[in-house]
Write a protein that holds these residues in place. Sequence first.
Motif, PDB file in Angstrom:
ATOM      1  N   ALA A 109       0.860  -1.446  -0.026  1.00  0.00           N
ATOM      2  CA  ALA A 109      -0.052  -0.011   0.234  1.00  0.00           C
ATOM      3  C   ALA A 109       0.841   1.279   0.212  1.00  0.00           C
ATOM      4  N   ARG A 110       0.145   2.082  -0.358  1.00  0.00           N
ATOM      5  CA  ARG A 110       0.938   3.773  -0.178  1.00  0.00           C
ATOM      6  C   ARG A 110      -0.068   4.394   0.733  1.00  0.00           C
ATOM      7  N   VAL A 111       0.584   5.195   1.649  1.00  0.00           N
ATOM      8  CA  VAL A 111      -0.145   5.910   2.530  1.00  0.00           C
ATOM      9  C   VAL A 111       0.454   7.307   2.669  1.00  0.00           C
ATOM     10  N   ARG A 112      -0.348   8.138   3.196  1.00  0.00           N
ATOM     11  CA  ARG A 112      -0.018   9.734   3.115  1.00  0.00           C
ATOM     12  C   ARG A 112       0.619   9.822   4.658  1.00  0.00           C
ATOM     13  N   CYS A 113       1.817  10.605   4.766  1.00  0.00           N
ATOM     14  CA  CYS A 113       2.444  10.915   6.088  1.00  0.00           C
ATOM     15  C   CYS A 113       1.671  11.894   6.669  1.00  0.00           C
ATOM     16  N   PRO A 114       1.140  11.837   7.915  1.00  0.00           N
ATOM     17  CA  PRO A 114       0.335  12.852   8.462  1.00  0.00           C
ATOM     18  C   PRO A 114       0.951  14.166   8.800  1.00  0.00           C
ATOM     19  N   ARG A 115       2.583  13.836   8.863  1.00  0.00           N
ATOM     20  CA  ARG A 115       3.388  14.980   9.215  1.00  0.00           C
ATOM     21  C   ARG A 115       3.623  15.964   8.311  1.00  0.00           C
ATOM     22  N   CYS A 116       4.190  15.398   7.014  1.00  0.00           N
ATOM     23  CA  CYS A 116       4.744  16.041   5.995  1.00  0.00           C
ATOM     24  C   CYS A 116       3.936  15.974   4.615  1.00  0.00           C
ATOM     25  N   GLY A 117       2.948  14.904   4.514  1.00  0.00           N
ATOM     26  CA  GLY A 117       2.324  14.689   3.462  1.00  0.00           C
ATOM     27  C   GLY A 117       2.777  14.040   2.148  1.00  0.00           C
ATOM     28  N   ASP A 118       4.084  13.264   2.749  1.00  0.00           N
ATOM     29  CA  ASP A 118       4.883  12.661   1.499  1.00  0.00           C
ATOM     30  C   ASP A 118       3.986  11.306   1.451  1.00  0.00           C
ATOM     31  N   GLU A 119       4.170  10.571   0.323  1.00  0.00           N
ATOM     32  CA  GLU A 119       3.713   9.188  -0.069  1.00  0.00           C
ATOM     33  C   GLU A 119       4.822   8.231   1.057  1.00  0.00           C
ATOM     34  N   ILE A 120       4.048   7.345   1.436  1.00  0.00           N
ATOM     35  CA  ILE A 120       4.774   6.155   2.153  1.00  0.00           C
ATOM     36  C   ILE A 120       4.545   4.820   1.366  1.00  0.00           C
ATOM     37  N   SER A 121       5.465   3.970   1.078  1.00  0.00           N
ATOM     38  CA  SER A 121       5.237   2.683   0.563  1.00  0.00           C
ATOM     39  C   SER A 121       5.139   1.730   1.923  1.00  0.00           C
ATOM     40  N   THR A 141       4.541  -2.311   3.124  1.00  0.00           N
ATOM     41  CA  THR A 141       4.099  -3.853   3.062  1.00  0.00           C
ATOM     42  C   THR A 141       3.499  -4.059   4.381  1.00  0.00           C
ATOM     43  N   VAL A 142       2.493  -5.321   4.350  1.00  0.00           N
ATOM     44  CA  VAL A 142       1.743  -5.584   5.699  1.00  0.00           C
ATOM     45  C   VAL A 142       2.606  -5.771   6.858  1.00  0.00           C
ATOM     46  N   ARG A 143       3.826  -6.242   6.810  1.00  0.00           N
ATOM     47  CA  ARG A 143       4.565  -6.682   7.947  1.00  0.00           C
ATOM     48  C   ARG A 143       5.741  -5.403   8.368  1.00  0.00           C
ATOM     49  N   ALA A 144       5.855  -4.391   7.371  1.00  0.00           N
ATOM     50  CA  ALA A 144       7.061  -3.476   7.698  1.00  0.00           C
ATOM     51  C   ALA A 144       6.403  -2.319   8.314  1.00  0.00           C
ATOM     52  N   PRO A 145       7.358  -1.904   9.180  1.00  0.00           N
ATOM     53  CA  PRO A 145       7.042  -0.524   9.918  1.00  0.00           C
ATOM     54  C   PRO A 145       6.748   0.714   8.633  1.00  0.00           C
ATOM     55  N   ILE A 146       6.018   1.488   9.241  1.00  0.00           N
ATOM     56  CA  ILE A 146       5.645   2.669   8.210  1.00  0.00           C
ATOM     57  C   ILE A 146       6.483   3.800   8.444  1.00  0.00           C
ATOM     58  N   ASP A 147       7.604   4.101   7.478  1.00  0.00           N
ATOM     59  CA  ASP A 147       8.641   4.800   7.779  1.00  0.00           C
ATOM     60  C   ASP A 147       8.696   5.744   6.677  1.00  0.00           C
ATOM     61  N   CYS A 148       8.453   7.285   6.939  1.00  0.00           N
ATOM     62  CA  CYS A 148       8.386   8.300   5.978  1.00  0.00           C
ATOM     63  C   CYS A 148       9.979   8.422   5.443  1.00  0.00           C
ATOM     64  N   PRO A 149       9.995   8.563   4.199  1.00  0.00           N
ATOM     65  CA  PRO A 149      11.496   8.916   3.895  1.00  0.00           C
ATOM     66  C   PRO A 149      11.492  10.510   3.726  1.00  0.00           C
ATOM     67  N   GLY A 150      10.316  11.075   3.711  1.00  0.00           N
ATOM     68  CA  GLY A 150      10.575  12.659   3.965  1.00  0.00           C
ATOM     69  C   GLY A 150      11.211  13.212   5.193  1.00  0.00           C
ATOM     70  N   CYS A 151      10.183  13.073   6.494  1.00  0.00           N
ATOM     71  CA  CYS A 151      10.337  13.606   7.516  1.00  0.00           C
ATOM     72  C   CYS A 151      10.906  12.439   8.865  1.00  0.00           C
ATOM     73  N   ARG A 152      11.159  11.196   8.243  1.00  0.00           N
ATOM     74  CA  ARG A 152      11.375  10.185   9.066  1.00  0.00           C
ATOM     75  C   ARG A 152      10.557   9.934  10.390  1.00  0.00           C
ATOM     76  N   LEU A 153       9.205  10.298   9.934  1.00  0.00           N
ATOM     77  CA  LEU A 153       8.111   9.722  11.061  1.00  0.00           C
ATOM     78  C   LEU A 153       8.349   8.103  10.932  1.00  0.00           C
ATOM     79  N   LYS A 154       8.286   7.338  12.067  1.00  0.00           N
ATOM     80  CA  LYS A 154       8.204   6.025  12.067  1.00  0.00           C
ATOM     81  C   LYS A 154       7.023   5.573  13.086  1.00  0.00           C
ATOM     82  N   ARG A 155       6.163   4.706  12.584  1.00  0.00           N
ATOM     83  CA  ARG A 155       5.350   4.238  13.216  1.00  0.00           C
ATOM     84  C   ARG A 155       5.270   2.519  12.951  1.00  0.00           C
ATOM     85  N   PRO A 156       4.673   1.709  13.764  1.00  0.00           N
ATOM     86  CA  PRO A 156       4.837   0.117  13.637  1.00  0.00           C
ATOM     87  C   PRO A 156       3.809   0.018  12.676  1.00  0.00           C
TER      88      PRO A 156
END
Length: 107
Positions: A27-39, A41-56
């Motif tokens: 999936a591609r989701v939107r970062c709530p902090r900077c608005g970038d798209e984040i790729s 996969t189901v088991r991977a942490p959600i890690d924004c390449p733009g602002c480095r937001l990290k979520r499980p």
Amino acid sequence: MDLSLSIPEAQTTTVKGDVGWTSRPPARVRCPRCGDEISQTVRAPIDCPGCRLKRPAEAFPDFELLAMRCPVCGCDMAFGRRHPNVIAVPEYATCRQCQYHWELEHF
């Protein structure tokens, strides 16, 4: 598990399909902090390449879902929820290109 038919609304047969959250398409989701798209996969942490937001990975429902990518042909899939007041994640996704279909298994 291969599905032999897609959702009734689609009126098509599938070429391949999967069932269950652990088989969810990428999936591609939107970062709530900077608005970038984040790729993601189901088991991977959600890690924004733009602002480095990290979520499980479990935080997936907290993000705006932009698209789901077909694991067979790579096209964006049509997706949705049948029980929006009960389930906070997509319950199905169908590729209009190759007819791959994914279903969330729930009882």
